[in-house]
Design an enzyme around this catalytic site. Structure first.
Site, PDB file in Angstrom:
ATOM      1  N   SER A  59       8.283  -2.334   2.355  1.00  0.00           N
ATOM      2  CA  SER A  59       9.058  -2.178   1.029  1.00  0.00           C
ATOM      3  C   SER A  59      10.498  -1.969   2.117  1.00  0.00           C
ATOM      4  O   SER A  59      10.599  -1.205   2.864  1.00  0.00           O
ATOM      5  CB  SER A  59       8.629  -1.093   0.495  1.00  0.00           C
ATOM      6  OG  SER A  59       9.646  -0.292  -0.434  1.00  0.00           O
ATOM      7  N   LYS A  85       4.524   3.500   4.756  1.00  0.00           N
ATOM      8  CA  LYS A  85       4.760   2.444   4.764  1.00  0.00           C
ATOM      9  C   LYS A  85       5.489   2.137   6.327  1.00  0.00           C
ATOM     10  O   LYS A  85       5.188   1.274   7.135  1.00  0.00           O
ATOM     11  CB  LYS A  85       5.983   1.833   3.857  1.00  0.00           C
ATOM     12  CG  LYS A  85       5.238   1.400   2.425  1.00  0.00           C
ATOM     13  CD  LYS A  85       4.249   0.282   2.538  1.00  0.00           C
ATOM     14  CE  LYS A  85       3.447   0.235   1.340  1.00  0.00           C
ATOM     15  NZ  LYS A  85       2.365  -0.610   1.467  1.00  0.00           N
ATOM     16  N   TYR A 104       4.938   8.234   0.205  1.00  0.00           N
ATOM     17  CA  TYR A 104       4.547   6.781   0.002  1.00  0.00           C
ATOM     18  C   TYR A 104       5.548   6.043   1.213  1.00  0.00           C
ATOM     19  O   TYR A 104       5.097   5.190   1.942  1.00  0.00           O
ATOM     20  CB  TYR A 104       4.918   6.432  -1.522  1.00  0.00           C
ATOM     21  CG  TYR A 104       5.206   4.825  -1.499  1.00  0.00           C
ATOM     22  CD1 TYR A 104       4.145   4.020  -1.366  1.00  0.00           C
ATOM     23  CD2 TYR A 104       6.375   4.167  -1.503  1.00  0.00           C
ATOM     24  CE1 TYR A 104       4.105   2.706  -1.409  1.00  0.00           C
ATOM     25  CE2 TYR A 104       6.226   2.647  -1.802  1.00  0.00           C
ATOM     26  CZ  TYR A 104       5.358   2.017  -1.561  1.00  0.00           C
ATOM     27  OH  TYR A 104       5.341   0.778  -1.641  1.00  0.00           O
TER      28      TYR A 104
HETATM   29  P1  NAD Z   1      -0.995  -2.594  -7.095  1.00  0.00           P
HETATM   30  O1  NAD Z   1      -1.539  -1.276  -7.252  1.00  0.00           O
HETATM   31  O2  NAD Z   1      -1.179  -3.474  -8.441  1.00  0.00           O
HETATM   32  O3  NAD Z   1      -2.145  -3.275  -6.022  1.00  0.00           O
HETATM   33  C1  NAD Z   1      -2.732  -2.633  -5.017  1.00  0.00           C
HETATM   34  C2  NAD Z   1      -4.125  -3.195  -5.045  1.00  0.00           C
HETATM   35  O4  NAD Z   1      -4.833  -2.496  -3.848  1.00  0.00           O
HETATM   36  C3  NAD Z   1      -4.903  -2.529  -6.310  1.00  0.00           C
HETATM   37  O5  NAD Z   1      -5.614  -3.571  -6.871  1.00  0.00           O
HETATM   38  C4  NAD Z   1      -5.800  -1.477  -5.914  1.00  0.00           C
HETATM   39  O6  NAD Z   1      -6.967  -1.508  -6.707  1.00  0.00           O
HETATM   40  C5  NAD Z   1      -5.973  -2.030  -4.387  1.00  0.00           C
HETATM   41  N1  NAD Z   1      -6.364  -1.170  -3.501  1.00  0.00           N
HETATM   42  C6  NAD Z   1      -5.685   0.328  -3.296  1.00  0.00           C
HETATM   43  N2  NAD Z   1      -6.359   0.860  -2.224  1.00  0.00           N
HETATM   44  C7  NAD Z   1      -7.332   0.295  -1.862  1.00  0.00           C
HETATM   45  C8  NAD Z   1      -8.303   0.413  -0.791  1.00  0.00           C
HETATM   46  N3  NAD Z   1      -8.368   1.533  -0.013  1.00  0.00           N
HETATM   47  N4  NAD Z   1      -9.243  -0.584  -0.574  1.00  0.00           N
HETATM   48  C9  NAD Z   1      -9.074  -1.642  -1.340  1.00  0.00           C
HETATM   49  N5  NAD Z   1      -8.203  -2.128  -2.382  1.00  0.00           N
HETATM   50  C10 NAD Z   1      -7.475  -0.955  -2.660  1.00  0.00           C
HETATM   51  O7  NAD Z   1       0.192  -2.869  -6.349  1.00  0.00           O
HETATM   52  P2  NAD Z   1       1.174  -4.026  -6.222  1.00  0.00           P
HETATM   53  O8  NAD Z   1       2.515  -3.574  -6.953  1.00  0.00           O
HETATM   54  O9  NAD Z   1       0.656  -5.195  -6.336  1.00  0.00           O
HETATM   55  O10 NAD Z   1       1.822  -3.897  -4.855  1.00  0.00           O
HETATM   56  C11 NAD Z   1       1.074  -4.507  -3.518  1.00  0.00           C
HETATM   57  C12 NAD Z   1       1.455  -3.781  -2.541  1.00  0.00           C
HETATM   58  O11 NAD Z   1       3.040  -3.981  -2.145  1.00  0.00           O
HETATM   59  C13 NAD Z   1       1.351  -2.104  -2.009  1.00  0.00           C
HETATM   60  O12 NAD Z   1       1.100  -2.101  -0.612  1.00  0.00           O
HETATM   61  C14 NAD Z   1       2.602  -1.773  -2.454  1.00  0.00           C
HETATM   62  O13 NAD Z   1       2.859  -0.407  -1.559  1.00  0.00           O
HETATM   63  C15 NAD Z   1       3.671  -2.963  -1.806  1.00  0.00           C
HETATM   64  N6  NAD Z   1       5.072  -2.940  -2.428  1.00  0.00           N
HETATM   65  C16 NAD Z   1       5.002  -2.809  -4.039  1.00  0.00           C
HETATM   66  C17 NAD Z   1       6.049  -2.759  -4.421  1.00  0.00           C
HETATM   67  C18 NAD Z   1       6.418  -2.768  -5.954  1.00  0.00           C
HETATM   68  O14 NAD Z   1       7.319  -2.433  -6.381  1.00  0.00           O
HETATM   69  N7  NAD Z   1       5.195  -3.285  -6.699  1.00  0.00           N
HETATM   70  C19 NAD Z   1       7.450  -2.629  -3.955  1.00  0.00           C
HETATM   71  C20 NAD Z   1       7.224  -2.793  -2.241  1.00  0.00           C
HETATM   72  C21 NAD Z   1       6.050  -2.501  -1.706  1.00  0.00           C
END
Ligand code: NAD
Ligand code: UDP
Length: 340
Positions: A126, A155, A151
């Site tokens: 991120s 990362k 958080y």
């Molecule tokens: P999201 O919560 O929709 O997707 C994450 C998925 O991981 C979910 O389906 C959840 O059920 C699953 N999960 C969580 N912990 C788990 C575990 N221990 N074992 C198996 N599955 C698990 O989030 P997203 O927005 O799709 O984000 C995806 C990734 O991108 C994350 O790592 C997030 O930190 C990163 N990210 C997201 C954003 C944003 O704004 N959406 C920005 C920067 C980085």
């Protein structure tokens, strides 16, 4: 040769869009997700859109035995690692959950990968790892900052441990993708972002106000040194982000070491500009009030996407009107999200 890709967190927001893009590009996909923040309905919808389904395994990235079994039974070429917890506020209240899921979970995953001889990994990082840069746009060679919450620290810890891992064994090929602000939904309106409870992020909040689920938006801070006083961010369409993962995957399959790429558009928009653009796309009013800054927020943040353009042959193609129209189509057609 058809590559089989493991997508952790593939039922989630970004993971489901990327799973769709992988299937459409001809990859075989295995999704591992514990559904703690998602619904299996997202993957049924993916199959409806493209006529192909990933293999879905409901399970946790912290489950050593499950991972070992998975890598034995499936010939995986690379892992796209989205699984993790992502709420900044919750991470302050429950730091151990964040270090356990995001950091310990990534350690377990890498151990299982090494054990199975799978060394290609794309990690969801991120822009938060840059902290509060003094200069815009943000390049990958800027120093990482001091994240203001667990958080962000989780990362950065995973980035650091992946750097150490690649130094320890030259077979690893790792992409650290630093996302800016993912928004939007697939143009079909069938898959999109489905936040649990009150949304933390701007656009899900705005769209729930527009549809009448929430009364008004609070704009956090109108006294930033920006064009109109509100915070400026680099919003990127989730479909462009998904395409960026495919480019990164193709690239790391041909090299080794750690590569860092910003995935952003290079353009910043203020909160008020976002509200206006959303009102235009949806034809709905978005009532808002100006309130205090949200602790930990920075004034502005946008990417220099040149490195990704040069090395991945990838650029975000979709502009603000498309981000807004697609968000609204998804929200209007699925007022209760996937109905979790
Ligand atoms: P999201 O919560 O929709 O997707 C994450 C998925 O991981 C979910 O389906 C959840 O059920 C699953 N999960 C969580 N912990 C788990 C575990 N221990 N074992 C198996 N599955 C698990 O989030 P997203 O927005 O799709 O984000 C995806 C990734 O991108 C994350 O790592 C997030 O930190 C990163 N990210 C997201 C954003 C944003 O704004 N959406 C920005 C920067 C980085
Ligand atoms: N924001 C806001 N009201 C909200 C949510 C967010 O004014 O209800 C602002 C926030 O202060 C920031 C921008 O919108 O300037 C993007 O916030 P978001 O939480 O979506 O992403 P961040 O960049 O903070 O991770």
């Amino acid at each position: 040769m058809t590559y089989k890709i493991l997508v952790t967190g593939g039922a989630g927001y970004i993971g489901s869009h990327t799973t769709l893009a992988l299937l459409e590009a001809g990859y075989e996909v295995v999704v591992l997700d514990n559904l703690c923040n998602s619904s299996p309905e997202s993957l049924l919808r993916v199959a409806r859109i493209c006529g192909k389904a990933p293999l879905f395994i409901q399970g946790d990235i912290r489950d050593h035995a499950l991972l070992d079994e998975l890598f034995i039974s499936q010939r995986i070429s690379a892992v796209l690692h989205f699984a993790g917890l992502k709420s900044v506020g919750e991470s302050v209240r429950k730091p151990l959950d964040y270090y356990d899921n995001n950091v310990a979970g990534s350690v377990t995953l890498c151990q299982a990968m090494a054990h199975a001889g799978v060394f290609n990994l794309v990690f969801s990082s991120s822009a938060t790892v840059y902290g509060e840069p003094t200069q815009m746009p943000i390049r990958e060679d800027f120093p990482t900052g001091v994240p203001t919450n667990p958080y962000g620290r989780s990362k950065l810890m995973v980035e650091d441990l992946l750097q150490d891992l690649a130094k320890s064994d030259p077979r690893w090929s790792i992409a650290l993708l630093r996302y800016f602000n993912p928004v939007g939904a697939h143009q079909s309106g069938l898959i999109g972002e489905d936040p649990n409870g009150l949304p933390n992020n701007l656009l899900p909040y705005v769209s729930q106000v527009a549809i009448g689920k929430l009364k008004q938006l609070s704009v956090f801070g109108a006294d930033y040194p920006t064009l109109d006083g509100t915070g400026v961010r680099d919003y990127i369409h989730v479909q462009d982000l998904a395409d960026g993962h495919l480019s990164a995957l193709r690239t790391i399959l041909q090299k080794t070491g750690v590569n860092i790429w910003n995935l952003g558009t290079g353009i910043g928009y203020s909160v008020l500009e976002m509200i206006r653009a959303f009102e235009q796309a949806s034809g709905r009013a978005v009532p808002y009030k100006l309130v205090e800054r949200r602790p930990g927020d920075i004034a502005e943040c946008w990417a220099d996407p040149t490195k990704a353009a040069n090395e991945l042959d990838w650029k975000a193609k979709r502009g603000l009107p498309e981000m807004m129209a697609d968000t609204w189509r998804w929200q209007a057609a699925n007022p209760q999200g996937y109905g979790r």
